[in-house]
Write a protein that holds these residues in place. Structure first.
Motif, PDB file in Angstrom:
ATOM      1  N   SER A   1      -5.551  -0.950  -4.763  1.00 20.54           N
ATOM      2  CA  SER A   1      -4.589  -0.140  -5.132  1.00 20.54           C
ATOM      3  C   SER A   1      -3.091   0.597  -5.935  1.00 20.54           C
ATOM      4  O   SER A   1      -2.492   1.036  -6.209  1.00 20.54           O
ATOM      5  CB  SER A   1      -4.672   0.551  -3.578  1.00 20.54           C
ATOM      6  OG  SER A   1      -4.295  -0.591  -2.721  1.00 20.54           O
TER       7      SER A   1
ATOM      8  N   THR B   1       1.282  -1.128   0.272  1.00 13.95           N
ATOM      9  CA  THR B   1      -0.038  -0.338  -0.122  1.00 13.95           C
ATOM     10  C   THR B   1       0.836   1.137   0.126  1.00 13.95           C
ATOM     11  O   THR B   1       0.494   2.374  -0.669  1.00 13.95           O
ATOM     12  CB  THR B   1      -0.755   0.169   1.020  1.00 13.95           C
ATOM     13  OG1 THR B   1      -2.013  -0.698   1.432  1.00 13.95           O
ATOM     14  CG2 THR B   1      -2.094   1.321   1.568  1.00 13.95           C
TER      15      THR B   1
ATOM     16  N   LEU C   1      -3.917   0.519  -9.611  1.00 15.16           N
ATOM     17  CA  LEU C   1      -3.807   1.586  -9.952  1.00 15.16           C
ATOM     18  C   LEU C   1      -2.473   3.007  -9.837  1.00 15.16           C
ATOM     19  O   LEU C   1      -1.891   3.154 -11.365  1.00 15.16           O
ATOM     20  CB  LEU C   1      -4.445   2.818  -8.860  1.00 15.16           C
ATOM     21  CG  LEU C   1      -5.044   4.347  -8.806  1.00 15.16           C
ATOM     22  CD1 LEU C   1      -5.521   4.640  -9.980  1.00 15.16           C
ATOM     23  CD2 LEU C   1      -5.788   4.502  -7.828  1.00 15.16           C
TER      24      LEU C   1
ATOM     25  N   GLY D   1      -8.373   1.035  -9.836  1.00 12.81           N
ATOM     26  CA  GLY D   1      -7.594   0.116 -10.039  1.00 12.81           C
ATOM     27  C   GLY D   1      -8.192   0.427 -11.841  1.00 12.81           C
ATOM     28  O   GLY D   1      -6.780  -0.452 -12.381  1.00 12.81           O
TER      29      GLY D   1
ATOM     30  N   GLU E   1     -14.216  -0.419   1.273  1.00 13.06           N
ATOM     31  CA  GLU E   1     -13.254  -0.064   0.260  1.00 13.06           C
ATOM     32  C   GLU E   1     -12.896  -0.693  -0.209  1.00 13.06           C
ATOM     33  O   GLU E   1     -11.924  -0.252  -1.617  1.00 13.06           O
ATOM     34  CB  GLU E   1     -12.207  -0.358   1.904  1.00 13.06           C
ATOM     35  CG  GLU E   1     -10.955   0.654   1.996  1.00 13.06           C
ATOM     36  CD  GLU E   1     -10.263  -0.295   2.158  1.00 13.06           C
ATOM     37  OE1 GLU E   1     -10.645  -1.074   3.705  1.00 13.06           O
ATOM     38  OE2 GLU E   1      -8.688   0.128   2.635  1.00 13.06           O
TER      39      GLU E   1
ATOM     40  N   PHE F   1      -5.889  10.781  -9.624  1.00 16.89           N
ATOM     41  CA  PHE F   1      -4.296  10.259  -8.847  1.00 16.89           C
ATOM     42  C   PHE F   1      -3.588   9.829  -9.462  1.00 16.89           C
ATOM     43  O   PHE F   1      -2.462   9.877  -9.559  1.00 16.89           O
ATOM     44  CB  PHE F   1      -5.081   8.429  -8.036  1.00 16.89           C
ATOM     45  CG  PHE F   1      -5.590   8.476  -6.796  1.00 16.89           C
ATOM     46  CD1 PHE F   1      -5.134   8.579  -6.112  1.00 16.89           C
ATOM     47  CD2 PHE F   1      -6.412   8.897  -6.683  1.00 16.89           C
ATOM     48  CE1 PHE F   1      -5.779   8.450  -4.820  1.00 16.89           C
ATOM     49  CE2 PHE F   1      -7.164   7.835  -5.835  1.00 16.89           C
ATOM     50  CZ  PHE F   1      -6.984   8.233  -4.853  1.00 16.89           C
TER      51      PHE F   1
ATOM     52  N   GLU G   1      -8.328  -4.597  -1.818  1.00 14.15           N
ATOM     53  CA  GLU G   1      -8.525  -3.726  -1.801  1.00 14.15           C
ATOM     54  C   GLU G   1      -6.818  -3.339  -2.373  1.00 14.15           C
ATOM     55  O   GLU G   1      -6.711  -2.485  -2.965  1.00 14.15           O
ATOM     56  CB  GLU G   1      -8.544  -3.419  -0.343  1.00 14.15           C
ATOM     57  CG  GLU G   1      -7.286  -4.137   1.008  1.00 14.15           C
ATOM     58  CD  GLU G   1      -8.118  -4.817   1.178  1.00 14.15           C
ATOM     59  OE1 GLU G   1      -9.118  -5.732   0.532  1.00 14.15           O
ATOM     60  OE2 GLU G   1      -8.217  -6.292   2.309  1.00 14.15           O
ATOM     61  N   THR G   2      -6.076  -4.196  -1.483  1.00 15.27           N
ATOM     62  CA  THR G   2      -4.382  -3.959  -1.793  1.00 15.27           C
ATOM     63  C   THR G   2      -4.284  -4.035  -3.666  1.00 15.27           C
ATOM     64  O   THR G   2      -3.308  -3.816  -4.178  1.00 15.27           O
ATOM     65  CB  THR G   2      -3.780  -4.709  -1.186  1.00 15.27           C
ATOM     66  OG1 THR G   2      -3.905  -6.068  -1.210  1.00 15.27           O
ATOM     67  CG2 THR G   2      -3.044  -4.091   0.279  1.00 15.27           C
TER      68      THR G   2
ATOM     69  N   ALA H   1       2.749   2.297  -3.679  1.00 16.34           N
ATOM     70  CA  ALA H   1       1.309   1.655  -4.108  1.00 16.34           C
ATOM     71  C   ALA H   1       0.515   3.609  -4.394  1.00 16.34           C
ATOM     72  O   ALA H   1       1.396   4.204  -5.460  1.00 16.34           O
ATOM     73  CB  ALA H   1       0.638   1.102  -4.503  1.00 16.34           C
ATOM     74  N   ILE H   2       1.038   4.104  -3.243  1.00 16.70           N
ATOM     75  CA  ILE H   2       0.669   5.843  -2.962  1.00 16.70           C
ATOM     76  C   ILE H   2       1.558   6.431  -3.296  1.00 16.70           C
ATOM     77  O   ILE H   2       1.368   7.106  -3.859  1.00 16.70           O
ATOM     78  CB  ILE H   2      -0.533   5.596  -1.641  1.00 16.70           C
ATOM     79  CG1 ILE H   2      -1.415   4.797  -1.257  1.00 16.70           C
ATOM     80  CG2 ILE H   2      -0.273   7.116  -1.016  1.00 16.70           C
ATOM     81  CD1 ILE H   2      -2.296   4.678  -2.618  1.00 16.70           C
TER      82      ILE H   2
ATOM     83  N   LEU I   1     -13.699   7.744  -0.177  1.00 15.20           N
ATOM     84  CA  LEU I   1     -12.955   6.370  -1.364  1.00 15.20           C
ATOM     85  C   LEU I   1     -14.420   6.588  -2.559  1.00 15.20           C
ATOM     86  O   LEU I   1     -13.754   6.197  -3.152  1.00 15.20           O
ATOM     87  CB  LEU I   1     -12.683   4.960  -0.668  1.00 15.20           C
ATOM     88  CG  LEU I   1     -10.675   5.396  -1.068  1.00 15.20           C
ATOM     89  CD1 LEU I   1     -10.621   4.214   0.585  1.00 15.20           C
ATOM     90  CD2 LEU I   1     -10.502   5.161  -1.760  1.00 15.20           C
TER      91      LEU I   1
ATOM     92  N   TRP J   1     -10.694   0.932  -4.551  1.00 14.74           N
ATOM     93  CA  TRP J   1     -10.162   0.932  -4.958  1.00 14.74           C
ATOM     94  C   TRP J   1      -9.962   0.129  -6.189  1.00 14.74           C
ATOM     95  O   TRP J   1      -9.335   0.312  -7.280  1.00 14.74           O
ATOM     96  CB  TRP J   1      -9.018   0.219  -4.076  1.00 14.74           C
ATOM     97  CG  TRP J   1      -8.690   1.034  -2.732  1.00 14.74           C
ATOM     98  CD1 TRP J   1      -8.475   1.034  -1.712  1.00 14.74           C
ATOM     99  CD2 TRP J   1      -7.918   1.758  -3.615  1.00 14.74           C
ATOM    100  NE1 TRP J   1      -8.127   2.035  -0.597  1.00 14.74           N
ATOM    101  CE2 TRP J   1      -7.095   3.077  -1.583  1.00 14.74           C
ATOM    102  CE3 TRP J   1      -7.127   2.968  -4.307  1.00 14.74           C
ATOM    103  CZ2 TRP J   1      -6.781   3.892  -1.450  1.00 14.74           C
ATOM    104  CZ3 TRP J   1      -6.439   4.301  -4.005  1.00 14.74           C
ATOM    105  CH2 TRP J   1      -6.180   4.634  -2.913  1.00 14.74           C
TER     106      TRP J   1
END
Lengths: 326, 285
Positions: free
Chosen positions: B201, B138, B204, B244, B236, B283, B197-198, B141-142, B269, B240
């Protein structure tokens, strides 16, 4: 000189080695102080997650003489993954039975709190694990420790590299914190029980998912340090169905049919280990220097079943084969 | 849904994770991003004021007031328009990110690891949750998204090199099933399962123009994200996944109504993900 194993290297700190080498020297020499009462650990058979658990847990708490009248009690189960069909999470029926038992004993407030180490969406995880279904009003009773309000807490004489740690106010403000682990093998430390369960009190909101700082600060050492944080603790381990093999996530369910409970976490974990066929003398965090050890059965007042009579050897991965109790 | 964000903004200008809680950096940034995505600037100035106060002398951001440590949330702050965060604050955040090396990627650690014969060293540099620890999916990615934005504004070889390394980290830590979990694709040699979720992200972070990574390399991840979409367990995760997948040419409609946002951040989100291209641009543009 203790032989350096690959696992110790992977654990990543010289502190781990120090703790282990010290503990091996000290374990044999620890003598329980005869003037101090032996801790009471209950081993109670439980065939399944049924209504009978409500009476069973209440009797355990009464037998242990816990006075919780007017107290704030926090139940800390082990919630790890979106799964209700395997043995990853502490079973919600046991948690609800414990909640009801503490309420019936006069606790002023009983909350359930957890901060999972990998998954961020804790309420969804709890839902998938059956908590919403089993526990009426669960959302109002629950605190996500990963996102709770926090305070800086100084560790007293820490074994790990941690000196200060930010911790949830729900834990710091509780009169009694009840560790409710699932009885599982663990691919880094051998077994994950009531002490290791306190990794879940470290807030992901500060330290992330996973709480990798604990690995870099010394895994075994952090287990010891965090288990000493709450002022007053109790443990109720879910050994009705545990996990063996490559736990704590990828292992297989193991029927063991017991609940293990007591006030002294080290004694509860040593008892759980014996029941799992694991030698507590070889579990590093149960042998921290200058800490009380209860690895000898004689150092514990055991009630209910004897650990030997309910011993159910959990399969151990090859890296931990040498933990097997003789 | 934006009304829910308005009503949960704290008097200090920040947003909490849960209604009634104190302000944290992460939900504050997501609430601000939701405002940009929806074109609503209510509370923005107060939110930005609060956020600026969380920046530390080292350029990084603390996760909340009182925490004496800069963490991965710095990458979130760096996603905000520099002109709004403040050019100096933005530059400090970018500099902090570029200076942060995971503990197991340092030359010293890699040398020690080589001498001991262990496999814990990382040649690729992702980002950790906080300094002194290893990199994970995470924060990598961010931070990749934040630096990719910066690269579009102010191209530099250093940033480009770090982005490439981070994306290689993500590819190297992809699960066998094509998605991502927290960043450990195996446990003692056994394949671990990805998380939705991961997966969303991380996917993305491969959106838009990605030098050095072809579409074929990402195809298994897109397929895994599509599969997760059909069995998504949380709001959540759905958000994501939407972000993505859209970033990689697979737009999705709104997530099922049954998936209830659990936190303020989930609400934000959902707004961002539901804003279509505009949400993705938050993003990627």
């Amino acid at each position: 000189m203790t032989k350096l194993t690959r696992r110790q290297l992977l654990a990543g700190t010289a502190g781990t080695l120090l703790l282990q080498s010290c503990s091996k020297q000290q374990a044999a020499s620890v003598v329980t102080n005869p003037n101090v009462a032996k801790p009471l650990v209950a081993v109670v058979k439980a065939a399944g997650y049924t209504q009978e658990l409500y009476d069973t847990v209440r009797r355990i708490l009464v037998d242990q003489g816990l006075n919780v009248k007017g107290k704030r009690v926090v139940l800390k189960p082990n919630l790890v993954e979106f799964d209700r069909n395997t043995a990853i999470n502490t079973h919600p029926v046991l948690v609800h039975a414990t909640l009801e038992a503490f309420r019936s004993l006069g606790a002023a407030d009983v909350r359930i709190a957890e901060g999972p180490g990998h998954r961020r969406n804790t309420l969804d995880l709890a839902d998938a694990a059956g908590y919403f279904e089993a526990i009426p009003g669960f959302e109002d009773l629950f605190t996500d420790l990963n996102l709770d309000e926090i305070s800086k807490h100084s560790l007293r004489n820490p074994f790990s590299k941690l000196r200060d740690v930010y911790l949830p106010n729900t834990i710091l403000g509780a009169d009694l914190v009840v560790s409710m682990p699932k009885m599982k093998t663990h691919h880094w430390v051998g077994a994950t029980l009531s002490m290791k369960n306190f990794f879940g009190i470290v807030p992901g909101g500060v330290y992330g998912w996973p709480k990798n700082v604990l690995h870099w600060s010394g895994l075994h050492e952090c287990i010891v340090d965090l288990a000493r944080v709450p002022g007053r603790t109790f443990a109720i381990a879910d050994g009705i169905v545990g996990m063996e093999g490559n736990g704590p996530i990828q292992g297989s369910p193991k029927k063991c049919g017991v609940i293990v409970a007591g006030r002294v976490l080290e004694a509860v974990d040593a008892t759980c280990s014996r029941i799992m066929g694991i030698d507590p003398n070889k579990v590093v965090y149960l042998n921290a220097p200058d800490c009380p050890h209860y690895n000898d059965e004689a150092s514990i007042t055991q009630t209910g079943e004897s650990p030997r009579s309910v011993r159910t050897d959990f399969q151990l991965i090859k890296e931990f084969a040498d933990l097997r109790l003789a | 849904m934006i009304d829910s964000l308005h009503s949960n903004q704290n008097p200090d200008g920040g947003w909490p994770y849960r209604p009634g809680g104190s302000s944290w950096t992460e939900p504050t940034v997501f609430a601000l991003l939701a405002g940009y995505a929806s074109g609503d600037n209510t509370g923005r100035a107060q939110g930005l004021d609060w956020l600026r106060k969380q920046q530390r002398p080292d350029g990084g951001f603390a996760p909340k007031p009182g925490v004496e440590q800069s963490t991965w949330v710095t990458a979130l702050a760096a996603l905000l328009p520099p002109v709004d965060l403040g050019p100096q604050g933005h530059t400090g955040a970018v500099r902090w990110l570029l200076g942060l090396t995971p503990a197991n990627s340092s030359y010293l650690f890699r040398l020690q690891s080589w001498l001991k014969g262990t496999t814990t060293a990382e040649a690729n540099e992702g980002w950790p949750w906080l300094p002194g620890t290893a990199a994970w999916a995470t924060p990598t990615a961010i931070a990749t998204l934040a630096l990719a934005k910066e690269q579009r504004r102010n191209p530099s070889e250093r940033i480009q090199k770090r982005i490439l390394s981070a994306r290689q980290f993500l590819l190297a830590h992809r699960c066998q099933d094509g998605g991502w979990n927290h960043g450990a694709m195996k446990a003692l040699g056994i394949d671990a399962r990805s998380y939705p979720e991961t997966t969303g992200s991380a996917l993305l972070a491969f959106g838009g123009e990605v030098p050095g990574v072809d579409a074929a390399a990402i195809a298994p991840s897109v397929a895994r994200a599509e599969a997760w979409w059909t069995e998504c367990p949380s709001s959540e995760a759905a958000s994501w996944l939407m972000l993505g997948l859209r970033a990689n040419g697979h737009a999705k409609a709104a997530p099922p109504e049954t998936l209830k946002p659990r936190t303020i951040q989930d609400v934000a989100l959902r707004i961002i993900a539901g804003a279509g291209d505009r949400g993705t641009e938050i993003f990627l543009a």
